[in-house]
Write a protein that holds these residues in place. Structure first.
Motif, PDB file in Angstrom:
ATOM      1  N   PHE A  65       0.845  -1.200   0.000  1.00  0.00           N
ATOM      2  CA  PHE A  65       0.000   0.000   0.000  1.00  0.00           C
ATOM      3  C   PHE A  65       0.879   1.248   0.000  1.00  0.00           C
ATOM      4  O   PHE A  65       2.100   1.165   0.137  1.00  0.00           O
ATOM      5  CB  PHE A  65      -0.957   0.002   1.201  1.00  0.00           C
ATOM      6  N   HIS A  66       0.238   2.401  -0.184  1.00  0.00           N
ATOM      7  CA  HIS A  66       0.925   3.688  -0.207  1.00  0.00           C
ATOM      8  C   HIS A  66       0.446   4.565   0.943  1.00  0.00           C
ATOM      9  O   HIS A  66      -0.680   4.407   1.427  1.00  0.00           O
ATOM     10  CB  HIS A  66       0.669   4.417  -1.527  1.00  0.00           C
ATOM     11  N   SER A  67       1.268   5.501   1.339  1.00  0.00           N
ATOM     12  CA  SER A  67       0.909   6.454   2.376  1.00  0.00           C
ATOM     13  C   SER A  67      -0.397   7.150   1.992  1.00  0.00           C
ATOM     14  O   SER A  67      -0.564   7.589   0.860  1.00  0.00           O
ATOM     15  CB  SER A  67       2.038   7.478   2.527  1.00  0.00           C
ATOM     16  N   GLY A  68      -1.325   7.221   2.938  1.00  0.00           N
ATOM     17  CA  GLY A  68      -2.605   7.869   2.696  1.00  0.00           C
ATOM     18  C   GLY A  68      -3.715   6.921   2.274  1.00  0.00           C
ATOM     19  O   GLY A  68      -4.890   7.309   2.266  1.00  0.00           O
ATOM     20  N   ASP A  69      -3.378   5.669   1.926  1.00  0.00           N
ATOM     21  CA  ASP A  69      -4.405   4.699   1.550  1.00  0.00           C
ATOM     22  C   ASP A  69      -5.296   4.388   2.750  1.00  0.00           C
ATOM     23  O   ASP A  69      -4.814   4.294   3.879  1.00  0.00           O
ATOM     24  CB  ASP A  69      -3.785   3.385   1.058  1.00  0.00           C
ATOM     25  N   LEU A  70      -6.589   4.212   2.493  1.00  0.00           N
ATOM     26  CA  LEU A  70      -7.520   3.783   3.532  1.00  0.00           C
ATOM     27  C   LEU A  70      -7.599   2.268   3.487  1.00  0.00           C
ATOM     28  O   LEU A  70      -7.915   1.681   2.459  1.00  0.00           O
ATOM     29  CB  LEU A  70      -8.915   4.364   3.291  1.00  0.00           C
ATOM     30  N   ILE A  71      -7.295   1.648   4.601  1.00  0.00           N
ATOM     31  CA  ILE A  71      -7.280   0.189   4.707  1.00  0.00           C
ATOM     32  C   ILE A  71      -8.313  -0.216   5.748  1.00  0.00           C
ATOM     33  O   ILE A  71      -8.344   0.336   6.852  1.00  0.00           O
ATOM     34  CB  ILE A  71      -5.879  -0.329   5.094  1.00  0.00           C
ATOM     35  N   TYR A  72      -9.169  -1.150   5.383  1.00  0.00           N
ATOM     36  CA  TYR A  72     -10.151  -1.687   6.308  1.00  0.00           C
ATOM     37  C   TYR A  72      -9.542  -2.910   6.977  1.00  0.00           C
ATOM     38  O   TYR A  72      -9.224  -3.892   6.324  1.00  0.00           O
ATOM     39  CB  TYR A  72     -11.452  -2.028   5.576  1.00  0.00           C
ATOM     40  N   VAL A  73      -9.344  -2.810   8.284  1.00  0.00           N
ATOM     41  CA  VAL A  73      -8.732  -3.879   9.056  1.00  0.00           C
ATOM     42  C   VAL A  73      -9.839  -4.800   9.554  1.00  0.00           C
ATOM     43  O   VAL A  73     -10.838  -4.350  10.117  1.00  0.00           O
ATOM     44  CB  VAL A  73      -7.925  -3.292  10.238  1.00  0.00           C
ATOM     45  N   LEU A  74      -9.648  -6.091   9.318  1.00  0.00           N
ATOM     46  CA  LEU A  74     -10.657  -7.094   9.653  1.00  0.00           C
ATOM     47  C   LEU A  74     -10.150  -7.935  10.820  1.00  0.00           C
ATOM     48  O   LEU A  74      -9.245  -8.747  10.668  1.00  0.00           O
ATOM     49  CB  LEU A  74     -10.917  -7.987   8.435  1.00  0.00           C
ATOM     50  N   GLY A  75     -10.684  -7.687  12.001  1.00  0.00           N
ATOM     51  CA  GLY A  75     -10.296  -8.458  13.171  1.00  0.00           C
ATOM     52  C   GLY A  75      -9.152  -7.832  13.951  1.00  0.00           C
ATOM     53  O   GLY A  75      -8.815  -6.661  13.785  1.00  0.00           O
ATOM     54  N   ASP A  76      -8.556  -8.665  14.793  1.00  0.00           N
ATOM     55  CA  ASP A  76      -7.522  -8.205  15.713  1.00  0.00           C
ATOM     56  C   ASP A  76      -6.119  -8.428  15.154  1.00  0.00           C
ATOM     57  O   ASP A  76      -5.920  -9.191  14.212  1.00  0.00           O
ATOM     58  CB  ASP A  76      -7.647  -8.949  17.045  1.00  0.00           C
ATOM     59  N   MET A  77      -5.145  -7.796  15.776  1.00  0.00           N
ATOM     60  CA  MET A  77      -3.746  -7.947  15.408  1.00  0.00           C
ATOM     61  C   MET A  77      -3.260  -9.343  15.807  1.00  0.00           C
ATOM     62  O   MET A  77      -3.635  -9.863  16.861  1.00  0.00           O
ATOM     63  CB  MET A  77      -2.912  -6.875  16.127  1.00  0.00           C
ATOM     64  N   ASP A  78      -2.412  -9.950  14.959  1.00  0.00           N
ATOM     65  CA  ASP A  78      -1.851 -11.255  15.311  1.00  0.00           C
ATOM     66  C   ASP A  78      -0.618 -11.075  16.203  1.00  0.00           C
ATOM     67  O   ASP A  78      -0.198  -9.951  16.488  1.00  0.00           O
ATOM     68  CB  ASP A  78      -1.546 -12.090  14.062  1.00  0.00           C
ATOM     69  N   GLN A  79      -0.017 -12.188  16.641  1.00  0.00           N
ATOM     70  CA  GLN A  79       1.116 -12.115  17.569  1.00  0.00           C
ATOM     71  C   GLN A  79       2.367 -11.507  16.944  1.00  0.00           C
ATOM     72  O   GLN A  79       3.280 -11.094  17.650  1.00  0.00           O
ATOM     73  CB  GLN A  79       1.442 -13.499  18.150  1.00  0.00           C
ATOM     74  N   ASP A  80       2.413 -11.428  15.602  1.00  0.00           N
ATOM     75  CA  ASP A  80       3.567 -10.828  14.924  1.00  0.00           C
ATOM     76  C   ASP A  80       3.388  -9.345  14.647  1.00  0.00           C
ATOM     77  O   ASP A  80       4.240  -8.718  14.016  1.00  0.00           O
ATOM     78  CB  ASP A  80       3.831 -11.553  13.600  1.00  0.00           C
ATOM     79  N   GLY A  81       2.262  -8.763  15.080  1.00  0.00           N
ATOM     80  CA  GLY A  81       2.026  -7.333  14.878  1.00  0.00           C
ATOM     81  C   GLY A  81       1.409  -6.999  13.533  1.00  0.00           C
ATOM     82  O   GLY A  81       1.503  -5.866  13.072  1.00  0.00           O
ATOM     83  N   PHE A  82       0.755  -7.968  12.891  1.00  0.00           N
ATOM     84  CA  PHE A  82       0.105  -7.740  11.605  1.00  0.00           C
ATOM     85  C   PHE A  82      -1.408  -7.827  11.755  1.00  0.00           C
ATOM     86  O   PHE A  82      -1.929  -8.588  12.561  1.00  0.00           O
ATOM     87  CB  PHE A  82       0.556  -8.790  10.572  1.00  0.00           C
ATOM     88  N   TYR A  83      -2.096  -7.007  10.966  1.00  0.00           N
ATOM     89  CA  TYR A  83      -3.546  -7.094  10.825  1.00  0.00           C
ATOM     90  C   TYR A  83      -3.851  -7.791   9.505  1.00  0.00           C
ATOM     91  O   TYR A  83      -3.003  -7.855   8.614  1.00  0.00           O
ATOM     92  CB  TYR A  83      -4.174  -5.698  10.741  1.00  0.00           C
ATOM     93  N   TYR A  84      -5.086  -8.264   9.371  1.00  0.00           N
ATOM     94  CA  TYR A  84      -5.577  -8.731   8.075  1.00  0.00           C
ATOM     95  C   TYR A  84      -6.388  -7.570   7.521  1.00  0.00           C
ATOM     96  O   TYR A  84      -7.335  -7.105   8.149  1.00  0.00           O
ATOM     97  CB  TYR A  84      -6.445  -9.984   8.247  1.00  0.00           C
ATOM     98  N   GLY A  85      -5.988  -7.051   6.381  1.00  0.00           N
ATOM     99  CA  GLY A  85      -6.615  -5.850   5.857  1.00  0.00           C
ATOM    100  C   GLY A  85      -7.159  -5.996   4.462  1.00  0.00           C
ATOM    101  O   GLY A  85      -6.834  -6.931   3.730  1.00  0.00           O
ATOM    102  N   ASP A  86      -7.991  -5.044   4.081  1.00  0.00           N
ATOM    103  CA  ASP A  86      -8.606  -4.982   2.755  1.00  0.00           C
ATOM    104  C   ASP A  86      -8.355  -3.599   2.178  1.00  0.00           C
ATOM    105  O   ASP A  86      -8.627  -2.585   2.805  1.00  0.00           O
ATOM    106  CB  ASP A  86     -10.103  -5.246   2.874  1.00  0.00           C
TER     107      ASP A  86
END
Length: 107
Positions: A67-88
């Motif tokens: 993604f690029h700076s300023g993009d709107l990302i819809y995060v689905l659910g909670d953060m995983d143990q590695d610090g990542f979200y699942y996003g759209d």
């Protein structure tokens, strides 16, 4: 003045229904079959550009979302143990690093 605006984008329609801005439409339950009903959807803005092929600390960077700076990302659910979200982002889904995002209120 008030004007009716049609919502043709199925994903946006689903998000608006989840937030209570549209009545729930039970006739088409196939909008997001891979999401549970209790998944919290958050809207976030990207603070920096992210290219998983260049910046990812993971071996499986193909499951991450660029993604690029300023993009709107819809995060689905909670953060995983590695610090990542699942996003759209525009219908593309993948893992996104949480430290590249900032919450963006719905209003």
């Amino acid at each position: 003045m008030v004007d009716e605006i049609p919502v043709d984008d199925e994903y946006l329609k689903h998000l608006l229904m989840q937030q209570g801005f549209l009545p729930v439409d039970h006739t088409d339950m196939s909008l997001t079959p891979d999401l549970r009903d209790d998944v919290v959807v958050r809207r976030m803005v990207a603070l920096f550009d992210y290219d998983p092929w260049e910046s990812s600390p993971n071996m499986d960077s193909e499951v991450e979302l660029g993604f690029h700076s300023g993009d709107l990302i819809y995060v689905l659910g909670d953060m995983d143990q590695d610090g990542f979200y699942y996003g759209d982002l525009h219908g593309r889904r993948g893992l996104v690093p949480s430290n590249y995002l900032q919450p963006l209120p719905w209003n």
